[in-house]
Design a protein around this motif. Sequence first.
Motif, PDB file in Angstrom:
ATOM      1  N   ALA A  77     100.592  28.496  44.261  1.00 34.44           N
ATOM      2  CA  ALA A  77     101.452  29.683  44.253  1.00 34.44           C
ATOM      3  C   ALA A  77     102.766  29.385  43.529  1.00 34.44           C
ATOM      4  O   ALA A  77     103.306  30.242  42.822  1.00 34.44           O
ATOM      5  CB  ALA A  77     101.717  30.160  45.672  1.00 34.44           C
ATOM      6  N   ALA A  78     103.266  28.165  43.688  1.00 29.95           N
ATOM      7  CA  ALA A  78     104.506  27.767  43.007  1.00 29.95           C
ATOM      8  C   ALA A  78     104.330  27.806  41.499  1.00 29.95           C
ATOM      9  O   ALA A  78     105.213  28.263  40.767  1.00 29.95           O
ATOM     10  CB  ALA A  78     104.928  26.368  43.454  1.00 29.95           C
ATOM     11  N   VAL A  79     103.192  27.337  41.012  1.00 26.76           N
ATOM     12  CA  VAL A  79     102.930  27.347  39.570  1.00 26.76           C
ATOM     13  C   VAL A  79     102.858  28.783  39.058  1.00 26.76           C
ATOM     14  O   VAL A  79     103.406  29.098  37.993  1.00 26.76           O
ATOM     15  CB  VAL A  79     101.650  26.552  39.238  1.00 26.76           C
ATOM     16  CG1 VAL A  79     101.176  26.819  37.812  1.00 26.76           C
ATOM     17  CG2 VAL A  79     101.892  25.058  39.449  1.00 26.76           C
ATOM     18  N   LEU A  80     102.222  29.669  39.800  1.00 22.52           N
ATOM     19  CA  LEU A  80     102.162  31.079  39.385  1.00 22.52           C
ATOM     20  C   LEU A  80     103.565  31.677  39.262  1.00 22.52           C
ATOM     21  O   LEU A  80     103.884  32.346  38.278  1.00 22.52           O
ATOM     22  CB  LEU A  80     101.322  31.890  40.366  1.00 22.52           C
ATOM     23  CG  LEU A  80      99.826  31.624  40.368  1.00 22.52           C
ATOM     24  CD1 LEU A  80      99.147  32.381  41.506  1.00 22.52           C
ATOM     25  CD2 LEU A  80      99.210  31.988  39.027  1.00 22.52           C
ATOM     26  N   GLU A  81     104.409  31.427  40.259  1.00 19.60           N
ATOM     27  CA  GLU A  81     105.780  31.959  40.226  1.00 19.60           C
ATOM     28  C   GLU A  81     106.587  31.311  39.104  1.00 19.60           C
ATOM     29  O   GLU A  81     107.335  31.986  38.388  1.00 19.60           O
ATOM     30  CB  GLU A  81     106.460  31.752  41.579  1.00 19.60           C
ATOM     31  CG  GLU A  81     107.899  32.234  41.640  1.00 19.60           C
ATOM     32  CD  GLU A  81     108.072  33.744  41.528  1.00 19.60           C
ATOM     33  OE1 GLU A  81     109.236  34.197  41.527  1.00 19.60           O
ATOM     34  OE2 GLU A  81     107.065  34.488  41.431  1.00 19.60           O
ATOM     35  N   TYR A  82     106.446  30.007  38.950  1.00 26.70           N
ATOM     36  CA  TYR A  82     107.144  29.304  37.870  1.00 26.70           C
ATOM     37  C   TYR A  82     106.767  29.907  36.517  1.00 26.70           C
ATOM     38  O   TYR A  82     107.640  30.233  35.711  1.00 26.70           O
ATOM     39  CB  TYR A  82     106.812  27.806  37.914  1.00 26.70           C
ATOM     40  CG  TYR A  82     107.312  27.091  36.683  1.00 26.70           C
ATOM     41  CD1 TYR A  82     108.609  26.618  36.614  1.00 26.70           C
ATOM     42  CD2 TYR A  82     106.498  26.949  35.562  1.00 26.70           C
ATOM     43  CE1 TYR A  82     109.083  26.006  35.468  1.00 26.70           C
ATOM     44  CE2 TYR A  82     106.962  26.338  34.414  1.00 26.70           C
ATOM     45  CZ  TYR A  82     108.252  25.869  34.369  1.00 26.70           C
ATOM     46  OH  TYR A  82     108.729  25.283  33.223  1.00 26.70           O
ATOM     47  N   ASN A  83     105.469  30.046  36.246  1.00 27.40           N
ATOM     48  CA  ASN A  83     105.031  30.590  34.962  1.00 27.40           C
ATOM     49  C   ASN A  83     105.510  32.020  34.762  1.00 27.40           C
ATOM     50  O   ASN A  83     105.891  32.399  33.648  1.00 27.40           O
ATOM     51  CB  ASN A  83     103.508  30.512  34.825  1.00 27.40           C
ATOM     52  CG  ASN A  83     103.032  29.157  34.366  1.00 27.40           C
ATOM     53  OD1 ASN A  83     103.770  28.375  33.768  1.00 27.40           O
ATOM     54  ND2 ASN A  83     101.776  28.851  34.663  1.00 27.40           N
ATOM     55  N   ARG A  84     105.499  32.825  35.826  1.00 33.68           N
ATOM     56  CA  ARG A  84     105.987  34.206  35.721  1.00 33.68           C
ATOM     57  C   ARG A  84     107.446  34.224  35.266  1.00 33.68           C
ATOM     58  O   ARG A  84     107.814  34.943  34.331  1.00 33.68           O
ATOM     59  CB  ARG A  84     105.838  34.917  37.068  1.00 33.68           C
ATOM     60  CG  ARG A  84     106.231  36.396  37.033  1.00 33.68           C
ATOM     61  CD  ARG A  84     106.179  37.015  38.416  1.00 33.68           C
ATOM     62  NE  ARG A  84     107.270  36.572  39.272  1.00 33.68           N
ATOM     63  CZ  ARG A  84     108.520  37.001  39.190  1.00 33.68           C
ATOM     64  NH1 ARG A  84     108.873  37.886  38.272  1.00 33.68           N
ATOM     65  NH2 ARG A  84     109.444  36.557  40.028  1.00 33.68           N
ATOM     66  N   LEU A  85     108.267  33.391  35.885  1.00 37.92           N
ATOM     67  CA  LEU A  85     109.687  33.340  35.521  1.00 37.92           C
ATOM     68  C   LEU A  85     109.892  32.726  34.133  1.00 37.92           C
ATOM     69  O   LEU A  85     110.743  33.183  33.372  1.00 37.92           O
ATOM     70  CB  LEU A  85     110.465  32.564  36.580  1.00 37.92           C
ATOM     71  CG  LEU A  85     110.536  33.212  37.962  1.00 37.92           C
ATOM     72  CD1 LEU A  85     111.157  32.266  38.972  1.00 37.92           C
ATOM     73  CD2 LEU A  85     111.285  34.528  37.903  1.00 37.92           C
ATOM     74  N   ALA A  86     109.127  31.694  33.812  1.00 40.13           N
ATOM     75  CA  ALA A  86     109.253  31.062  32.490  1.00 40.13           C
ATOM     76  C   ALA A  86     108.866  32.037  31.384  1.00 40.13           C
ATOM     77  O   ALA A  86     109.551  32.130  30.357  1.00 40.13           O
ATOM     78  CB  ALA A  86     108.387  29.802  32.420  1.00 40.13           C
ATOM     79  N   LEU A  87     107.774  32.788  31.576  1.00 41.28           N
ATOM     80  CA  LEU A  87     107.339  33.762  30.566  1.00 41.28           C
ATOM     81  C   LEU A  87     108.342  34.897  30.400  1.00 41.28           C
ATOM     82  O   LEU A  87     108.455  35.480  29.329  1.00 41.28           O
ATOM     83  CB  LEU A  87     105.959  34.322  30.916  1.00 41.28           C
ATOM     84  CG  LEU A  87     104.808  33.366  30.678  1.00 41.28           C
ATOM     85  CD1 LEU A  87     103.517  33.905  31.298  1.00 41.28           C
ATOM     86  CD2 LEU A  87     104.614  33.108  29.192  1.00 41.28           C
ATOM     87  N   ALA A  88     109.081  35.184  31.464  1.00 44.00           N
ATOM     88  CA  ALA A  88     110.112  36.224  31.396  1.00 44.00           C
ATOM     89  C   ALA A  88     111.400  35.703  30.752  1.00 44.00           C
ATOM     90  O   ALA A  88     112.364  36.449  30.603  1.00 44.00           O
ATOM     91  CB  ALA A  88     110.408  36.755  32.796  1.00 44.00           C
ATOM     92  N   GLY A  89     111.411  34.427  30.381  1.00 46.03           N
ATOM     93  CA  GLY A  89     112.573  33.859  29.710  1.00 46.03           C
ATOM     94  C   GLY A  89     113.611  33.271  30.638  1.00 46.03           C
ATOM     95  O   GLY A  89     114.717  32.923  30.204  1.00 46.03           O
ATOM     96  N   GLY A  90     113.270  33.123  31.909  1.00 44.97           N
ATOM     97  CA  GLY A  90     114.219  32.554  32.862  1.00 44.97           C
ATOM     98  C   GLY A  90     114.440  31.070  32.633  1.00 44.97           C
ATOM     99  O   GLY A  90     113.576  30.366  32.123  1.00 44.97           O
TER     100      GLY A  90
END
Length: 122
Positions: free
Chosen positions: A99-112
Amino acid sequence: MTSPQILKVEWGSVNVIGAGGTFKDCKVWPGGSRAWDWRETGTKHEPGVQPADIQEVLDHGATTIIVGRGMNERLQVPKEIETYVTSHGANLKVFQTEAAVLEYNRLALAGGRVGGLFHTTC
């Protein structure tokens, strides 16, 4: 500088693309990644993540830090860690590793400016 994406996580392995490789446990931050060697800071499942584990990710400019506690969530994240992260102007999110990887990738793809520490076993 963008945060690298995580291509795949499974028991004992996480693959970071762009600025990394495949690791057992890893740290990622805007522009890079490396193996997370618990011996450097004396980290153990209990008491868990240490401020020194987090500091490198903060030093690389992450404003959100994701911690993956392991597949079975055995790695502890003491309350003091959230205080430590927020005192450095960042946010902390803690999840089971997948779940952490999913959230990390979501934020990274959004440019965070996201960073993370991911434990891939227990």
